[in-house]
Design an enzyme around this catalytic site. Structure first.
Site, PDB file in Angstrom:
ATOM      1  N   HIS A  34       0.783  -1.125   0.123  1.00  0.00           N
ATOM      2  CA  HIS A  34      -0.020  -0.145  -0.041  1.00  0.00           C
ATOM      3  C   HIS A  34       0.920   1.352  -0.142  1.00  0.00           C
ATOM      4  O   HIS A  34       0.439   2.260  -0.790  1.00  0.00           O
ATOM      5  CB  HIS A  34      -0.759  -0.103   1.266  1.00  0.00           C
ATOM      6  CG  HIS A  34      -2.014  -1.082   1.251  1.00  0.00           C
ATOM      7  ND1 HIS A  34      -1.784  -1.863   2.064  1.00  0.00           N
ATOM      8  CD2 HIS A  34      -2.740  -1.388   0.551  1.00  0.00           C
ATOM      9  CE1 HIS A  34      -2.528  -2.889   2.208  1.00  0.00           C
ATOM     10  NE2 HIS A  34      -3.311  -2.682   1.254  1.00  0.00           N
ATOM     11  N   GLY A 148      -3.049  -2.192  -7.490  1.00  0.00           N
ATOM     12  CA  GLY A 148      -2.001  -2.891  -7.401  1.00  0.00           C
ATOM     13  C   GLY A 148      -2.280  -4.147  -8.380  1.00  0.00           C
ATOM     14  O   GLY A 148      -3.411  -4.703  -8.554  1.00  0.00           O
ATOM     15  N   GLN A 149      -1.061  -4.553  -9.166  1.00  0.00           N
ATOM     16  CA  GLN A 149      -1.166  -5.585 -10.049  1.00  0.00           C
ATOM     17  C   GLN A 149      -1.597  -7.097  -9.260  1.00  0.00           C
ATOM     18  O   GLN A 149      -1.945  -7.971  -9.887  1.00  0.00           O
ATOM     19  CB  GLN A 149       0.114  -5.654 -10.704  1.00  0.00           C
ATOM     20  CG  GLN A 149       0.403  -6.817 -11.686  1.00  0.00           C
ATOM     21  CD  GLN A 149      -0.353  -7.137 -12.794  1.00  0.00           C
ATOM     22  OE1 GLN A 149      -0.889  -5.891 -13.337  1.00  0.00           O
ATOM     23  NE2 GLN A 149      -0.938  -8.208 -13.069  1.00  0.00           N
ATOM     24  N   LEU A 185       3.097  -9.297  -0.742  1.00  0.00           N
ATOM     25  CA  LEU A 185       2.799  -8.497   0.249  1.00  0.00           C
ATOM     26  C   LEU A 185       1.062  -8.571   0.367  1.00  0.00           C
ATOM     27  O   LEU A 185       0.419  -8.381  -0.677  1.00  0.00           O
ATOM     28  CB  LEU A 185       2.948  -7.226   0.630  1.00  0.00           C
ATOM     29  CG  LEU A 185       4.647  -6.916   0.990  1.00  0.00           C
ATOM     30  CD1 LEU A 185       4.709  -5.684   0.930  1.00  0.00           C
ATOM     31  CD2 LEU A 185       5.222  -7.785   2.178  1.00  0.00           C
TER      32      LEU A 185
HETATM   33  N1  LIG Z   1       1.770  -6.626  -2.484  1.00  0.00           N
HETATM   34  C1  LIG Z   1       1.172  -5.679  -2.974  1.00  0.00           C
HETATM   35  N2  LIG Z   1       1.820  -4.923  -4.341  1.00  0.00           N
HETATM   36  C2  LIG Z   1       1.128  -3.994  -4.781  1.00  0.00           C
HETATM   37  N3  LIG Z   1      -0.185  -3.546  -4.532  1.00  0.00           N
HETATM   38  C3  LIG Z   1      -0.604  -4.147  -3.529  1.00  0.00           C
HETATM   39  C4  LIG Z   1      -0.238  -5.207  -2.772  1.00  0.00           C
HETATM   40  N4  LIG Z   1      -1.006  -5.901  -1.909  1.00  0.00           N
HETATM   41  C5  LIG Z   1      -2.117  -5.092  -2.087  1.00  0.00           C
HETATM   42  N5  LIG Z   1      -2.077  -3.945  -3.025  1.00  0.00           N
HETATM   43  C6  LIG Z   1      -3.026  -3.157  -3.369  1.00  0.00           C
HETATM   44  O1  LIG Z   1      -3.481  -2.366  -2.800  1.00  0.00           O
HETATM   45  C7  LIG Z   1      -4.773  -2.026  -2.927  1.00  0.00           C
HETATM   46  C8  LIG Z   1      -5.642  -2.476  -1.607  1.00  0.00           C
HETATM   47  O2  LIG Z   1      -5.621  -3.504  -1.593  1.00  0.00           O
HETATM   48  P1  LIG Z   1      -6.129  -4.361  -0.244  1.00  0.00           P
HETATM   49  O3  LIG Z   1      -6.374  -3.337   0.841  1.00  0.00           O
HETATM   50  O4  LIG Z   1      -7.264  -5.349  -0.497  1.00  0.00           O
HETATM   51  O5  LIG Z   1      -4.607  -5.101   0.298  1.00  0.00           O
HETATM   52  P2  LIG Z   1      -4.243  -6.589   0.127  1.00  0.00           P
HETATM   53  O6  LIG Z   1      -3.018  -6.641   1.017  1.00  0.00           O
HETATM   54  O7  LIG Z   1      -4.387  -7.152  -1.106  1.00  0.00           O
HETATM   55  O8  LIG Z   1      -5.533  -7.309   1.083  1.00  0.00           O
HETATM   56  P3  LIG Z   1      -5.934  -8.703   1.082  1.00  0.00           P
HETATM   57  O9  LIG Z   1      -5.143  -9.479   1.910  1.00  0.00           O
HETATM   58  O10 LIG Z   1      -7.426  -8.534   1.467  1.00  0.00           O
HETATM   59  O11 LIG Z   1      -5.822  -9.357  -0.530  1.00  0.00           O
HETATM   60  C9  LIG Z   1      -5.322  -2.818  -4.092  1.00  0.00           C
HETATM   61  O12 LIG Z   1      -5.268  -2.044  -5.130  1.00  0.00           O
HETATM   62  C10 LIG Z   1      -4.158  -4.051  -4.165  1.00  0.00           C
HETATM   63  O13 LIG Z   1      -4.003  -4.353  -5.382  1.00  0.00           O
END
Ligand SMILES: Nc1ncnc2c1ncn2[C@@H]1O[C@H](COP(=O)(O)OP(=O)(O)OP(=O)(O)O)[C@@H](O)[C@H]1O
Ligand SMILES: CC(C)(CO)[C@@H](O)C(=O)[O-]
Ligand code: BAL
Length: 333
Positions: A34, A148-149, A185
């Protein structure tokens, strides 16, 4: 810089706009992935623009029996992380603020792409996700929104929604941020015990195995293409010596039946092995898809594909993916 915490639509609308507004939507429990999105947003908005981070665990995108209740809620820490990464404001509304009339009757339908892979495993998830993204776009009115991708199908569907129903926003994708050992992550990583985390590494390892097989294939294809016809190839091979020629001919021959099936097989082997670990990995899907519609790619596909995986370790469900470009150097002769 002090990051302002906003919790109502009124507070958000009362905010005086400065320059370009870049928005990062999240469900909180913020981590370095994030932070990377927020830093990219800061760069895009520039010093005169503004960065708004939304934190909202959207009930609409969780199915029955999913982890809505135990999803980590860490607003204080989220505020600090958002501030350090350069956010001007965090918008963290309550469910009543986002859905004042209760569950909305009118929703965004994700269509066929929303029923594949993640959509097949989590029915209704993408309708719920797109509905809240549409609402958050209306509430925050960004010039740019970053995603995020890591959530590749979500990203593709948001791009599709923006195009299909004319949202006036630019969507920017940010590559997946990983731990040093490869694990993508994810807020859900914090559910994992140390043993479960070890097993969970199989997701990224499988993708890397697929990527390495793909890279080897593409290199062989490029070599095969250097010699345009069979006759010319034979002459070129004898010109570089018998043993090199034999190795080259073998390499070129073995690339022929390769393509997507071999990439899937290389990744699948790692996942099969992980199914025998303790604790085991329970595979949900492994797919090599066209990001335009999330259907499986065929043997003669060219362009950017996505190798995607979803699996459960213990009670935690994780996803990961890698983009792979096929035939970037043209078709094999
Ligand atoms: N490791 C990462 N790298 C880049 N972007 C990320 C990553 N993890 C999450 N994001 C992006 O952050 C934004 C918010 O995602 P979210 O809050 O669901 O986090 P998450 O870590 O993906 O949570 P979850 O464990 O629920 O999948 C989304 O656009 C997601 O793709
Ligand atoms: C885009 C999103 C914030 C919508 O709730 C969520 O799906 C997420 O965090 O990826
Ligand atoms: N990171 C995608 C949001 C979800 O899993 O619900």
């Amino acid at each position: 810089m002090t990051t302002v915490l906003l919790s109502t639509a009124g507070e958000l609308h009362a905010r005086v706009r400065h320059g370009r507004r870049a928005v990062v939507m999240t469900m909180g429990a913020l981590h370095e992935g994030h932070a990377t999105l927020i830093r990219s947003a800061r760069q895009i908005a520039g010093p005169d623009g503004e960065v708004v981070v939304t934190v909202f665990v959207n009930p609409l995108q969780f199915g029955a029996g999913e982890d809505l209740d135990r999803y980590p809620r860490t607003l204080e820490a989220d505020l600090k992380l958002a501030e350090q990464a350069g956010a001007d404001a965090v918008f963290a509304p309550s469910a009543a603020e986002v859905y004042p009339g209760g569950e909305p009757q009118v929703r965004i339908s994700a269509g066929p792409m929303g029923e594949r892979l993640e959509g097949a495993s989590r029915p209704g998830h993408f309708d719920g996700m797109l509905t809240v993204v549409a609402k958050l776009l209306h509430l925050t009115r960004p010039d740019v929104a970053l995603f995020g991708q890591k959530d590749a199908q979500q990203l593709a569907l948001i791009r599709r929604m923006v195009r299909d129903v004319n949202f006036s926003v630019e969507i920017v994708a940010v590559p997946t941020v990983r731990e040093e050992d490869g694990l993508a992550l994810s807020s859900r990583n914090r559910y994992l015990s140390p043993d479960e985390r070890r097993t969970a590494l199989a997701l990224s390892r499988a993708l890397f195995a697929g990527r390495d097989r793909h890279a080897a294939q593409e290199a062989l294809r490029a070599r095969a293409r250097e010699v345009p016809s069979t006759q010319a190839r034979a002459e070129a091979l004898s010109a570089i010596g018998e043993s090199r020629a034999a190795a080259d001919a073998h390499a070129v021959a073995t690339v022929a039946p390769g393509g997507p099936a071999t990439v899937r097989a290389a990744a699948g082997q790692v996942l099969d092995e992980a199914a025998h670990l303790d604790p085991p990995l329970q595979l949900d899907y492994l797919a090599l898809v066209d990001p335009a519609d999330f259907t499986e790619i065929g043997a003669d596909f060219t362009g950017e594909a996505v190798l995607a995986v979803a699996a459960r370790v213990g009670t935690t469900r994780l996803i990961d993916n890698l983009p792979l470009t096929f035939g970037s150097l043209g078709a094999a002769s």
